[in-house]
Enzyme design. Structure first.
Site, PDB file in Angstrom:
ATOM      1  N   TYR A 185       3.479   9.429 -11.233  1.00 35.19           N
ATOM      2  CA  TYR A 185       2.486   8.656 -10.497  1.00 35.19           C
ATOM      3  C   TYR A 185       1.777   7.671 -11.426  1.00 35.19           C
ATOM      4  CZ  TYR A 185      -1.414   7.608  -7.366  1.00 35.19           C
ATOM      5  OH  TYR A 185      -2.336   6.965  -6.570  1.00 35.19           O
ATOM      6  N   ASN A 219       0.801  -1.224   0.000  1.00 36.90           N
ATOM      7  CA  ASN A 219       0.000   0.000   0.000  1.00 36.90           C
ATOM      8  C   ASN A 219       0.836   1.276   0.000  1.00 36.90           C
ATOM      9  OD1 ASN A 219      -2.508   1.699   0.724  1.00 36.90           O
ATOM     10  ND2 ASN A 219      -1.162   2.044   2.482  1.00 36.90           N
ATOM     11  N   SER A 263      -4.083   2.231  -8.794  1.00 35.52           N
ATOM     12  CA  SER A 263      -4.896   3.444  -8.912  1.00 35.52           C
ATOM     13  C   SER A 263      -5.533   3.441 -10.294  1.00 35.52           C
ATOM     14  CB  SER A 263      -4.009   4.691  -8.762  1.00 35.52           C
ATOM     15  OG  SER A 263      -4.688   5.863  -9.182  1.00 35.52           O
ATOM     16  N   ALA A 301       2.824   6.458 -14.258  1.00 35.35           N
ATOM     17  CA  ALA A 301       3.775   5.429 -14.681  1.00 35.35           C
ATOM     18  C   ALA A 301       3.978   4.390 -13.588  1.00 35.35           C
ATOM     19  CB  ALA A 301       5.110   6.082 -15.053  1.00 35.35           C
ATOM     20  N   SER A 302       4.094   4.846 -12.343  1.00 38.47           N
ATOM     21  CA  SER A 302       4.329   3.908 -11.241  1.00 38.47           C
ATOM     22  C   SER A 302       3.136   2.984 -11.033  1.00 38.47           C
ATOM     23  CB  SER A 302       4.643   4.672  -9.953  1.00 38.47           C
ATOM     24  OG  SER A 302       3.512   5.373  -9.460  1.00 38.47           O
ATOM     25  N   LYS A 303       1.938   3.531 -11.118  1.00 42.56           N
ATOM     26  CA  LYS A 303       0.747   2.715 -10.870  1.00 42.56           C
ATOM     27  C   LYS A 303       0.439   1.789 -12.052  1.00 42.56           C
ATOM     28  CE  LYS A 303      -0.132   4.075  -6.682  1.00 42.56           C
ATOM     29  NZ  LYS A 303       0.006   3.125  -5.561  1.00 42.56           N
TER      30      LYS A 303
END
Length: 251
Positions: free
Chosen positions: A156, A91, A143, A158-160
């Site tokens: 953000y 998380n 997300s 790209a990371s999700k």
């Protein structure tokens, strides 16, 4: 009536506040022994006391989820106490609104490391014990911005998106060993990460117009699917991404 997570041992990263806090409290209420991992020791200890007050069992695990040594030591401490890990909830996450041209390399690295690298490190280290037991549940908090884009959130998003791709690939890799890997992709809900955006009246109205249900979720409305995925009810579910967004991505 038996609690849904009775006898289970779970680690929750980013477990001291926001969605992680709600997941931890819900897991404890459902009978799980909870390991809270976060960098904020004061917040961890405060939540530990709260969980113990409701009769829950809990352990504080302080560290940075993007640093391999911190994660390895925390997992070893948890296993030394419990003997096993049944559930991992990845998380830990951050989000920062910034245009690409204004983003420095350190900003990009911080987001990718916290949101994506931490998922790799924790899954790999926890997976060693799950593979040994040939069972386990890994739940990655992604997300809707891993599914659709959003201006000024390139790192953000790209990371999700990476979390979602990682989830699907690992689910296939570890399915033969009885380890189930899934992701939850929330839309906007009330949390410390979204507080600034939701307190801006114009921004709030713009975001609500995109949501068919015309409101934001509460953390409790996201936690339900996490409990389902952690419990035995989801024993035939792996490689899935559960979108909780009031219909926003259905358009």
């Amino acid at each position: 009536m038996k609690k849904l997570l009775e006898g289970k041992f779970a680690i929750i990263t980013g477990g001291s506040k926001g969605l992680g806090r709600e997941i931890a409290l819900s897991f404890a209420r459902e009978g799980a022994f909870v390991g809270l991992f976060s960098r904020s020791e004061d917040a961890l200890n405060a939540l530990k006391r709260e969980i113990e007050e409701i009769g829950g069992r809990v352990m504080v695990l302080k560290g940075d989820a993007s640093i391999y040594e911190d994660v390895s030591k925390a997992i070893q401490k948890f296993v030394d106490e419990t003997g096993r890990i049944d559930i991992l909830v990845n998380n830990a996450g951050i989000g920062e609104v910034r245009s690409l041209l204004d983003m420095e390399e350190k900003d990009w690295d911080r987001t990718i490391d916290t949101n994506l690298k931490s998922v790799y490190i924790f899954s790999k280290e926890v997976g060693k014990y799950m593979l040994r037991n040939r069972s386990g549940k890994i739940i990655n908090i992604a997300s809707i911005n891993g599914i659709k884009g959003e201006a000024n959130l390139t790192a953000y998003c790209a990371s999700k998106a990476g979390v979602i791709g990682f989830t699907k690939a690992l689910a296939l890799e570890w399915a033969p060993y009885g380890i189930l890997v899934n992701a939850v992709a929330p839309g906007y809900f009330s949390s410390e990460m979204t507080k600034k955006a939701l307190e801006d009246e114009k921004m709030r109205e713009r975001l609500i117009r995109r949501i068919p249900l015309r409101r934001f979720a509460s953390p409790e409305e996201v936690v339900g699917i996490v409990i389902y995925l952690a419990s035995d009810m989801s024993s035939f579910v792996t490689g899935s991404v559960f979108v909780i967004d009031g219909g926003e991505t259905a358009r």
